[in-house]
Design a protein around this motif. Sequence first.
Motif, mmCIF file in Angstrom:
data_model
loop_
_atom_site.group_PDB
_atom_site.id
_atom_site.type_symbol
_atom_site.label_atom_id
_atom_site.label_comp_id
_atom_site.label_asym_id
_atom_site.label_seq_id
_atom_site.Cartn_x
_atom_site.Cartn_y
_atom_site.Cartn_z
ATOM 1 N N ASN A 1 11.789 85.021 64.453
ATOM 2 C CA ASN A 1 11.456 84.694 65.838
ATOM 3 C C ASN A 1 12.617 83.858 66.376
ATOM 4 O O ASN A 1 13.556 83.562 65.635
ATOM 5 N N PRO A 2 12.600 83.452 67.645
ATOM 6 C CA PRO A 2 13.751 82.723 68.185
ATOM 7 C C PRO A 2 14.077 81.421 67.470
ATOM 8 O O PRO A 2 15.194 80.908 67.615
ATOM 9 N N THR A 3 13.164 80.871 66.696
ATOM 10 C CA THR A 3 13.403 79.574 66.053
ATOM 11 C C THR A 3 13.516 79.654 64.534
ATOM 12 O O THR A 3 13.695 78.621 63.891
ATOM 13 N N VAL A 4 13.390 80.837 63.958
ATOM 14 C CA VAL A 4 13.454 80.986 62.498
ATOM 15 C C VAL A 4 14.413 82.121 62.164
ATOM 16 O O VAL A 4 14.277 83.232 62.694
ATOM 17 N N VAL A 5 15.371 81.839 61.303
ATOM 18 C CA VAL A 5 16.298 82.858 60.828
ATOM 19 C C VAL A 5 16.186 82.933 59.310
ATOM 20 O O VAL A 5 16.071 81.910 58.623
ATOM 21 N N LEU A 6 16.164 84.151 58.788
ATOM 22 C CA LEU A 6 16.029 84.393 57.352
ATOM 23 C C LEU A 6 17.346 84.931 56.807
ATOM 24 O O LEU A 6 18.061 85.681 57.487
ATOM 25 N N SER A 7 17.666 84.555 55.576
ATOM 26 C CA SER A 7 18.901 85.003 54.933
ATOM 27 C C SER A 7 18.613 85.410 53.498
ATOM 28 O O SER A 7 17.885 84.729 52.777
ATOM 29 N N ALA A 8 19.188 86.557 53.098
ATOM 30 C CA ALA A 8 19.078 87.042 51.722
ATOM 31 C C ALA A 8 20.434 86.925 51.053
ATOM 32 O O ALA A 8 21.476 87.066 51.695
ATOM 33 N N SER A 9 20.414 86.692 49.736
ATOM 34 C CA SER A 9 21.662 86.409 49.037
ATOM 35 C C SER A 9 21.678 87.062 47.671
ATOM 36 O O SER A 9 20.636 87.473 47.128
ATOM 37 N N LEU A 10 22.879 87.156 47.112
ATOM 38 C CA LEU A 10 23.042 87.657 45.754
ATOM 39 C C LEU A 10 22.554 86.665 44.703
ATOM 40 O O LEU A 10 22.526 86.999 43.518
ATOM 41 N N ASP A 11 22.185 85.459 45.110
ATOM 42 C CA ASP A 11 21.633 84.497 44.154
ATOM 43 C C ASP A 11 20.162 84.758 43.847
ATOM 44 O O ASP A 11 19.550 84.019 43.063
ATOM 45 N N GLY A 12 19.572 85.809 44.448
ATOM 46 C CA GLY A 12 18.200 86.183 44.145
ATOM 47 C C GLY A 12 17.152 85.481 44.972
ATOM 48 O O GLY A 12 15.975 85.481 44.598
ATOM 49 N N THR A 13 17.535 84.892 46.101
ATOM 50 C CA THR A 13 16.575 84.194 46.952
ATOM 51 C C THR A 13 16.689 84.687 48.387
ATOM 52 O O THR A 13 17.738 85.156 48.822
ATOM 53 N N VAL A 14 15.583 84.583 49.117
ATOM 54 C CA VAL A 14 15.534 84.759 50.564
ATOM 55 C C VAL A 14 15.071 83.430 51.133
ATOM 56 O O VAL A 14 14.023 82.909 50.722
ATOM 57 N N ARG A 15 15.833 82.883 52.061
ATOM 58 C CA ARG A 15 15.537 81.541 52.576
ATOM 59 C C ARG A 15 15.276 81.589 54.074
ATOM 60 O O ARG A 15 15.932 82.338 54.809
ATOM 61 N N ALA A 16 14.312 80.762 54.507
ATOM 62 C CA ALA A 16 13.950 80.646 55.921
ATOM 63 C C ALA A 16 14.501 79.334 56.458
ATOM 64 O O ALA A 16 14.322 78.279 55.834
ATOM 65 N N HIS A 17 15.172 79.406 57.611
ATOM 66 C CA HIS A 17 15.822 78.234 58.209
ATOM 67 C C HIS A 17 15.191 77.935 59.562
ATOM 68 O O HIS A 17 14.980 78.843 60.382
ATOM 69 N N ASP A 18 14.906 76.659 59.786
ATOM 70 C CA ASP A 18 14.338 76.193 61.047
ATOM 71 C C ASP A 18 15.483 75.852 61.997
ATOM 72 O O ASP A 18 16.359 75.042 61.660
ATOM 73 N N LEU A 19 15.496 76.468 63.178
ATOM 74 C CA LEU A 19 16.578 76.247 64.126
ATOM 75 C C LEU A 19 16.341 75.047 65.033
ATOM 76 O O LEU A 19 17.174 74.768 65.904
ATOM 77 N N HIS A 20 15.236 74.341 64.848
ATOM 78 C CA HIS A 20 15.026 73.085 65.563
ATOM 79 C C HIS A 20 15.624 71.917 64.782
ATOM 80 O O HIS A 20 16.348 71.089 65.336
ATOM 81 N N ARG A 21 15.309 71.872 63.504
ATOM 82 C CA ARG A 21 15.822 70.786 62.662
ATOM 83 C C ARG A 21 17.010 71.227 61.812
ATOM 84 O O ARG A 21 17.584 70.401 61.107
ATOM 85 N N TYR A 22 17.347 72.502 61.866
ATOM 86 C CA TYR A 22 18.476 73.053 61.109
ATOM 87 C C TYR A 22 18.349 72.727 59.623
ATOM 88 O O TYR A 22 19.210 72.081 59.025
ATOM 89 N N ARG A 23 17.263 73.202 59.035
ATOM 90 C CA ARG A 23 17.032 72.961 57.610
ATOM 91 C C ARG A 23 16.342 74.177 56.994
ATOM 92 O O ARG A 23 15.728 74.997 57.690
ATOM 93 N N ASN A 24 16.458 74.285 55.687
ATOM 94 C CA ASN A 24 15.786 75.344 54.933
ATOM 95 C C ASN A 24 14.376 74.862 54.591
ATOM 96 O O ASN A 24 14.202 73.917 53.828
ATOM 97 N N PHE A 25 13.360 75.507 55.178
ATOM 98 C CA PHE A 25 11.994 75.011 54.993
ATOM 99 C C PHE A 25 11.175 75.889 54.040
ATOM 100 O O PHE A 25 10.080 75.502 53.655
#
Length: 647
Positions: A190-214
């Motif tokens: 959504n406009p405030t959450v961005v997800l990222s997938a990596s070769l380290d075997g994790t998918v992480r969700a980031h909060d675009l208000h506080r700029y942190r991985n939640f």
Amino acid sequence: TRSFFFSGGSGVTPSVRALTKSDKNTTDQAHAIVKARWGNTSRHYFNDNSSTKTVVSTAYSSEHSLLVVGFSTGLFGLYELPSVSNIHTLSLSHSTIGTVSINPSADWLAFGCPKTQQLLIWEWRSETYILKQSGHAYGMRCVSYSPDGIVVATGGEDGTVKLWNSQSGFCYVTLPKSHTAAVTAVEFANPTVVLSASLDGTVRAHDLHRYRNFKTYTSDIPCQFLSMAVDKSGEIVCAGSTEPFRVCVWSVQTGKLTDILTGHMGPIAGLAFHPIRGTLASASWDGSVKVWDLYKRDGNSAPETFENGADVVCVAFRPDGNQLCSGTIRGLLRFWNVEDGSLICEIDGQKDIKGGRKINDRMTADNNASSRYFTSIAYSADGTCLLAGGNSKYVCIYEISQQILLKKFQISFNRSLDGVLDELHSKNLTDGGPMDDEADSADEIDNAPHLPGARRADDGSRRSRVEVLTMQVAFSPTGREWSAVSGEGLHVYSLDEDMIFDPLALTEAVTPSAVHKNLKSGKFGAALLMSLHLNEFGLVKAVIEDTPYESIANVVRSIGHEHISQLIQFLSKCMEDSPHLEYYLQWCLELLQSHGLFMEKNRGKYLRSFRALFRVVQSRFVDLKSICNDNKYSLEFLEQQANLLLS
């Protein structure tokens, strides 16, 4: 280190003088310089006591006699010539300063650090930064647009996620590094959450208000994720792995692994959700595309399979969901009917994407089309066109119904990249094959054999050339622009003329002192424009609050459309803790009255900044409302007393 200063021209031989007088039109300046008599008039020394740092780059301003020197330790020095006296020294980073430059007025110094991908512009007189930008350390790999098309998220080989403003072209935040390997896919839930997938075997969700991985999503067994997709509602996230060959499904809210989709016989290279229904398309190197129904899935249901006859590396749904496109390593783009699974048409893109000969290619660019294919595809907003990029210097746009190539863009003209030139110089061709032409410019030729290794980031050799290719392409939801990620960075192409990259029209005349000078002389509009160019919050706030109440309307009308979004963001930030509510509300009112129609027509461009302003106004309204309700009778008493005094 020694520096010599030569003087010439006064010692020109008589023959040169005679030639110059007889025929001034045919004798150019170069002949006069060559035939002149040169002499050493003075000698000065640039002594550096440290033996650990070496000079890497220099820039010289002959008009102001200033020399800028960049060192291998991240230090730079500014020296006055010919005395070589040090004026200024500063440490910018711990990596080598690869290039330096000085502007004509000698006020601004520009530095580039290749290892950290940093660009810095420094004003040495006031000792302040004019511009600071940083890219991904080892190149970008993936890209995604936010739902409003304003923010572009990119993932890099260094494991970081960066957010860019598509209007200005600047990176405004780098999310805290949480991945330990390359980021292979980014998506907005959504406009405030961005997800990222990596070769380290994790998918992480980031909060675009506080700029942190939640939140972090992991598989039940270790694996490397190569692709990712998020459904339209933002409630389900899927990621495809390299080995084992399966798709993991999580709930975004709870973080639980809800399902595992198996059936592919190769790595899952691409995932795409249906825009309307809850079906997922997965593309694999086993040559098939499978369509899964995640909501009706049970143990006995089998996915629908589309066979392609070659490894599938990309897949995408049309915005209306009625068509599916898949791309193979043979350069074929296949279009399928989602309802009945029939093949609609094919586009052979090998001849369109061919071009560019690499240094180690044994064949010419025309005969080496077999290695060119599309690795990323994206539909336009209306679904009539398809954007495709891959292992080539070209990005192609196709019209689907007519199956024709509308246009192809060359992503880079940088000749230092491998594969940009169509023809290589014959002097580099030996009996053993092509020879690297970079050896000619080096002081010593390195004849050491290349070591085997991965081609991602480093192919194992001690000296390698970066290949020109497109990692991923993406269309903006507005349909007015598209982006491509290559080895050089993020490329944004737009139909709007005001989207042409301009670093906020910065010139030497735009300085904080000039802003204060315009304020004192009553030129509030010019002062506001300059402060917006400098993009300093304290300076913009001072200009806004120093503008008289009766001049707000004229100042707002003088603001161009390209600065509306920036001004709204500053107003929302200033209003958060300011006691001058009525004053700032007047700014908002004049802004809506002057530019409201334009903002309505281009709502996608201003939606993000307008939401921020609305959120602040709503918050201050709630606070003020509670205060007024708590002091209702006190306010009535004060009003009655005031009326008595007036009467």
